[in-house]
Design a protein around this motif. Sequence first.
Motif, mmCIF file in Angstrom:
data_model
loop_
_atom_site.group_PDB
_atom_site.id
_atom_site.type_symbol
_atom_site.label_atom_id
_atom_site.label_comp_id
_atom_site.label_asym_id
_atom_site.label_seq_id
_atom_site.Cartn_x
_atom_site.Cartn_y
_atom_site.Cartn_z
ATOM 1 N N MET A 45 -56.221 11.231 -68.924
ATOM 2 C CA MET A 45 -56.156 10.486 -67.662
ATOM 3 C C MET A 45 -57.291 10.923 -66.735
ATOM 4 O O MET A 45 -57.916 10.087 -66.078
ATOM 5 C CB MET A 45 -54.807 10.704 -66.980
ATOM 6 C CG MET A 45 -54.637 9.926 -65.695
ATOM 7 S SD MET A 45 -54.812 8.132 -65.881
ATOM 8 C CE MET A 45 -53.351 7.752 -66.801
ATOM 9 N N LYS A 46 -57.571 12.216 -66.675
ATOM 10 C CA LYS A 46 -58.673 12.704 -65.845
ATOM 11 C C LYS A 46 -59.996 12.117 -66.319
ATOM 12 O O LYS A 46 -60.827 11.692 -65.507
ATOM 13 C CB LYS A 46 -58.735 14.226 -65.870
ATOM 14 C CG LYS A 46 -59.806 14.796 -64.958
ATOM 15 C CD LYS A 46 -59.794 16.297 -64.979
ATOM 16 C CE LYS A 46 -60.792 16.940 -64.068
ATOM 17 N NZ LYS A 46 -62.024 16.290 -63.817
ATOM 18 N N SER A 47 -60.190 12.053 -67.623
ATOM 19 C CA SER A 47 -61.405 11.482 -68.180
ATOM 20 C C SER A 47 -61.543 10.012 -67.789
ATOM 21 O O SER A 47 -62.628 9.560 -67.414
ATOM 22 C CB SER A 47 -61.402 11.627 -69.697
ATOM 23 O OG SER A 47 -62.499 10.967 -70.260
ATOM 24 N N VAL A 48 -60.464 9.280 -67.872
ATOM 25 C CA VAL A 48 -60.487 7.865 -67.490
ATOM 26 C C VAL A 48 -60.839 7.723 -66.013
ATOM 27 O O VAL A 48 -61.695 6.921 -65.633
ATOM 28 C CB VAL A 48 -59.124 7.191 -67.795
ATOM 29 C CG1 VAL A 48 -59.032 5.824 -67.157
ATOM 30 C CG2 VAL A 48 -58.913 7.096 -69.292
ATOM 31 N N LEU A 49 -60.192 8.516 -65.171
ATOM 32 C CA LEU A 49 -60.432 8.424 -63.730
ATOM 33 C C LEU A 49 -61.845 8.875 -63.363
ATOM 34 O O LEU A 49 -62.453 8.316 -62.447
ATOM 35 C CB LEU A 49 -59.397 9.246 -62.971
ATOM 36 C CG LEU A 49 -57.964 8.711 -63.046
ATOM 37 C CD1 LEU A 49 -57.004 9.681 -62.375
ATOM 38 C CD2 LEU A 49 -57.850 7.332 -62.451
#
Length: 64
Positions: A45-49
Motif C-alpha cells: 500500500m505504501k508503494s502504491v501511495l
Amino acid sequence: MITKELIEEINTLARKQRTVGLSPEEKERQQTLRQAYLVSFRENMKSVLDNIEIVDELPKNKMN
C-alpha cells in the motif's frame, strides 16, 4: 512476500479455529502468518501511495 500458499495456510488455520480449535503451536503459526501478511500489505500500500502523482490544476485550454 506473501504467496498464494501462505494465504491458503492462513485460511486453513482460520477454518480449523472455527471448527475444532487450534493447538498452541497452530495459534502461534497463525499469528506469525497474519503479521507477515499485514507487513506485506502495508509495504504494498505504501508503494502504491508513493507512486501517486497529484495534479491540482487542469491546463488552461481544458478549463470550462
